[in-house]
Motif scaffolding. Structure first.
Motif, PDB file in Angstrom:
ATOM      1  N   GLU A 247       0.817  -1.228   0.000  1.00 45.93           N
ATOM      2  CA  GLU A 247       0.000   0.000   0.000  1.00 45.93           C
ATOM      3  C   GLU A 247       0.838   1.261   0.000  1.00 45.93           C
ATOM      4  O   GLU A 247       0.352   2.340  -0.357  1.00 45.93           O
ATOM      5  N   PHE A 248       2.097   1.164   0.399  1.00 52.33           N
ATOM      6  CA  PHE A 248       2.922   2.365   0.528  1.00 52.33           C
ATOM      7  C   PHE A 248       3.456   2.803  -0.833  1.00 52.33           C
ATOM      8  O   PHE A 248       4.137   2.030  -1.517  1.00 52.33           O
ATOM      9  N   PRO A 249       3.175   4.052  -1.240  1.00 56.34           N
ATOM     10  CA  PRO A 249       3.682   4.528  -2.538  1.00 56.34           C
ATOM     11  C   PRO A 249       5.190   4.784  -2.480  1.00 56.34           C
ATOM     12  O   PRO A 249       5.747   5.043  -1.420  1.00 56.34           O
ATOM     13  N   THR A 250       5.828   4.709  -3.624  1.00 57.84           N
ATOM     14  CA  THR A 250       7.249   5.032  -3.702  1.00 57.84           C
ATOM     15  C   THR A 250       7.425   6.503  -4.057  1.00 57.84           C
ATOM     16  O   THR A 250       6.502   7.147  -4.574  1.00 57.84           O
ATOM     17  N   ALA A 251       8.606   7.012  -3.765  1.00 59.97           N
ATOM     18  CA  ALA A 251       8.935   8.378  -4.208  1.00 59.97           C
ATOM     19  C   ALA A 251       9.009   8.415  -5.729  1.00 59.97           C
ATOM     20  O   ALA A 251       8.651   9.419  -6.358  1.00 59.97           O
ATOM     21  N   VAL A 252       9.477   7.308  -6.320  1.00 63.78           N
ATOM     22  CA  VAL A 252       9.625   7.240  -7.783  1.00 63.78           C
ATOM     23  C   VAL A 252       8.286   7.439  -8.468  1.00 63.78           C
ATOM     24  O   VAL A 252       8.162   8.216  -9.429  1.00 63.78           O
ATOM     25  N   GLU A 253       7.247   6.768  -7.996  1.00 63.39           N
ATOM     26  CA  GLU A 253       5.940   6.893  -8.642  1.00 63.39           C
ATOM     27  C   GLU A 253       5.318   8.267  -8.412  1.00 63.39           C
ATOM     28  O   GLU A 253       4.367   8.653  -9.101  1.00 63.39           O
ATOM     29  N   GLN A 254       5.885   9.022  -7.464  1.00 60.86           N
ATOM     30  CA  GLN A 254       5.405  10.386  -7.223  1.00 60.86           C
ATOM     31  C   GLN A 254       6.283  11.422  -7.929  1.00 60.86           C
ATOM     32  O   GLN A 254       6.158  12.618  -7.686  1.00 60.86           O
ATOM     33  N   VAL A 259      16.271   6.958  -4.667  1.00 58.96           N
ATOM     34  CA  VAL A 259      16.113   5.586  -4.157  1.00 58.96           C
ATOM     35  C   VAL A 259      17.206   5.365  -3.118  1.00 58.96           C
ATOM     36  O   VAL A 259      18.383   5.588  -3.393  1.00 58.96           O
ATOM     37  N   PHE A 260      16.834   4.943  -1.925  1.00 59.62           N
ATOM     38  CA  PHE A 260      17.807   4.697  -0.863  1.00 59.62           C
ATOM     39  C   PHE A 260      17.509   3.342  -0.220  1.00 59.62           C
ATOM     40  O   PHE A 260      16.428   3.134   0.324  1.00 59.62           O
ATOM     41  N   VAL A 261      18.473   2.451  -0.305  1.00 58.97           N
ATOM     42  CA  VAL A 261      18.321   1.126   0.300  1.00 58.97           C
ATOM     43  C   VAL A 261      19.349   0.969   1.405  1.00 58.97           C
ATOM     44  O   VAL A 261      20.522   1.294   1.239  1.00 58.97           O
ATOM     45  N   ASN A 262      18.879   0.509   2.526  1.00 55.15           N
ATOM     46  CA  ASN A 262      19.717   0.318   3.704  1.00 55.15           C
ATOM     47  C   ASN A 262      19.971  -1.185   3.852  1.00 55.15           C
ATOM     48  O   ASN A 262      19.145  -1.900   4.405  1.00 55.15           O
ATOM     49  N   TRP A 263      21.090  -1.671   3.298  1.00 56.24           N
ATOM     50  CA  TRP A 263      21.399  -3.100   3.453  1.00 56.24           C
ATOM     51  C   TRP A 263      21.668  -3.402   4.923  1.00 56.24           C
ATOM     52  O   TRP A 263      22.125  -2.549   5.672  1.00 56.24           O
ATOM     53  N   ARG A 264      21.399  -4.634   5.313  1.00 51.68           N
ATOM     54  CA  ARG A 264      21.572  -5.029   6.718  1.00 51.68           C
ATOM     55  C   ARG A 264      22.374  -6.321   6.787  1.00 51.68           C
ATOM     56  O   ARG A 264      21.993  -7.333   6.198  1.00 51.68           O
ATOM     57  N   GLY A 265      23.498  -6.256   7.497  1.00 56.60           N
ATOM     58  CA  GLY A 265      24.367  -7.416   7.569  1.00 56.60           C
ATOM     59  C   GLY A 265      25.072  -7.544   8.899  1.00 56.60           C
ATOM     60  O   GLY A 265      24.708  -6.907   9.892  1.00 56.60           O
ATOM     61  N   VAL A 266      26.100  -8.389   8.908  1.00 56.41           N
ATOM     62  CA  VAL A 266      26.849  -8.705  10.121  1.00 56.41           C
ATOM     63  C   VAL A 266      28.338  -8.552   9.845  1.00 56.41           C
ATOM     64  O   VAL A 266      28.837  -9.029   8.820  1.00 56.41           O
ATOM     65  N   TYR A 267      29.019  -7.888  10.743  1.00 56.38           N
ATOM     66  CA  TYR A 267      30.474  -7.682  10.683  1.00 56.38           C
ATOM     67  C   TYR A 267      31.104  -8.264  11.934  1.00 56.38           C
ATOM     68  O   TYR A 267      30.431  -8.538  12.933  1.00 56.38           O
ATOM     69  N   GLY A 268      32.428  -8.432  11.879  1.00 54.60           N
ATOM     70  CA  GLY A 268      33.200  -8.835  13.043  1.00 54.60           C
ATOM     71  C   GLY A 268      34.396  -7.917  13.203  1.00 54.60           C
ATOM     72  O   GLY A 268      34.606  -7.007  12.399  1.00 54.60           O
ATOM     73  N   PRO A 269      35.201  -8.131  14.225  1.00 52.73           N
ATOM     74  CA  PRO A 269      36.386  -7.298  14.428  1.00 52.73           C
ATOM     75  C   PRO A 269      37.421  -7.523  13.335  1.00 52.73           C
ATOM     76  O   PRO A 269      37.351  -8.503  12.585  1.00 52.73           O
ATOM     77  N   GLY A 270      38.385  -6.643  13.231  1.00 54.42           N
ATOM     78  CA  GLY A 270      39.465  -6.828  12.291  1.00 54.42           C
ATOM     79  C   GLY A 270      40.323  -8.021  12.671  1.00 54.42           C
ATOM     80  O   GLY A 270      40.367  -8.435  13.829  1.00 54.42           O
TER      81      GLY A 270
END
Length: 335
Positions: A247-254, A259-270
């Motif tokens: 139901e949520f419109p995109t900014a593109v269609e308006q 376009v901003f995508v926030n990827w989500r992942g896992v990191y560890g120490p160096g």
């Protein structure tokens, strides 16, 4: 007696050598293997309830419920500095039993100079999802579309305040700045405030600010379902497939290209070994491919975006390159 001592001495020396070696074992192919020897901490470098915290908890819960790890794994919060406090903790502890949740916000925060560390100081393990940006207002706000909001902003910039969970130069700030500038709003006209402690939703709901710039996975969807806010735009290329989010419109269609995508992942120490990275990467792959996590992605509006360590490392390099240009154009890149 002397002969017995001669036989025992090499055995004792061998035992000392084994004790001094890494806990990595060797499999049938001659490759080393590793697994945790004590409980694992999944660090959320932010407050409880935010995007990093939510992601850390659903991943940790999935690991425990699917019994993917012999040791327990729990979440601890290290908020502050748009991630800087958590990253310093990870690096200071420098133990592969401490990993952390991360996202695109990490790159923006480091590019803005918020941390003494950067993406090369720590170890990419795996990425599991993509979480899109959103623009939201209170349910009783006068704007029912992104266009209405931005047109009003152009005419009355002093009367509208925007809140995000990141400091200036962070993901939330940059996505709104990019969108507003595309709409013809000068950057100097944008009044942006930071709410690192609670991500912005509480101050939006209590009327302190007018607009929230955030991500789908930050609690906004739940507030929308409760009838407390309106999500005016999702910053994805197309409407999301989930029945709960379509139901949520995109900014593109308006009419906007942002376009901003926030990827989500896992990191560890160096300095993690290949065996340590491979262990966690395998677990994250199992989670990503599970029906449980597919349901979680649908719940939060995340797209599937799994990348193993090698692919994730190259992806981060590209993200740094692309977002460095954006940050420099906006005058937010740390010198």
């Amino acid at each position: 007696m002397k002969q017995r001592l001669k036989r025992l001495i090499p055995i004792a020396v061998l035992a000392l050598l084994i004790a001094g070696c890494s806990s990595d074992e060797v499999n049938e192919d001659g490759a080393s293997e590793w697994k945790p020897e004590k409980p694992v901490e999944m660090v959320a470098p932010a407050r409880a309830g935010g995007g990093w915290d939510t992601f850390a908890r659903v991943v940790s819960n999935a690991i425990m419920e699917q019994e993917l790890m012999e040791q327990n794994i729990g979440v601890i919060n290290k908020p502050g500095g748009t991630g800087a406090v958590g990253w310093a903790y990870i690096q200071n502890v420098n133990d592969p039993h401490h990993i952390f949740s991360t996202s695109t916000t990490m790159v923006f925060s480091m590019l803005a100079g918020n941390s003494d560390y950067n993406w090369d100081d720590m170890t990419p393990i795996a990425n599991l999802a993509a979480d899109y940006g959103i623009i939201a207002v209170r349910a009783d706000a006068p704007w029912d579309s992104l266009n209405e909001l931005l047109e009003d902003y152009k005419e009355n910039p002093d009367s509208i305040t925007v809140v995000g969970g990141n400091t200036p130069g962070g993901f939330d700030h940059v996505q709104f700045i990019s969108l507003a500038m595309e709409a013809g709003i000068p950057m100097e006209d944008i009044s942006y405030v930071t709410d690192q402690s609670s991500g912005g939703l509480p101050v939006l709901l209590n009327g302190t600010v007018d607009v929230l710039t955030s991500k789908l996975g930050s609690g906004a969807v739940e507030q929308h379902r409760a009838g407390n806010i309106k999500i005016l735009a999702v910053l994805s290329e197309e409407r999301l497939d989930s029945e709960q989010l379509a139901e949520f419109p995109t900014a593109v269609e308006q009419g906007y290209d942002t376009v901003f995508v926030n990827w989500r992942g896992v990191y560890g120490p160096g300095g993690m070994t290949d065996a340590q990275v491979a262990y966690y990467e395998g677990i994250m792959r199992d989670i990503s491919e599970s029906e449980q996590f597919e349901a979680i992605r649908k719940q939060f509006g995340w797209d599937e975006l799994f990348m193993g360590s090698e692919e994730y490392t190259e992806f981060i390099r590209q993200e740094v390159e692309t977002n460095s240009v954006i940050m420099e154009e906006l005058g937010l890149l740390a010198k």
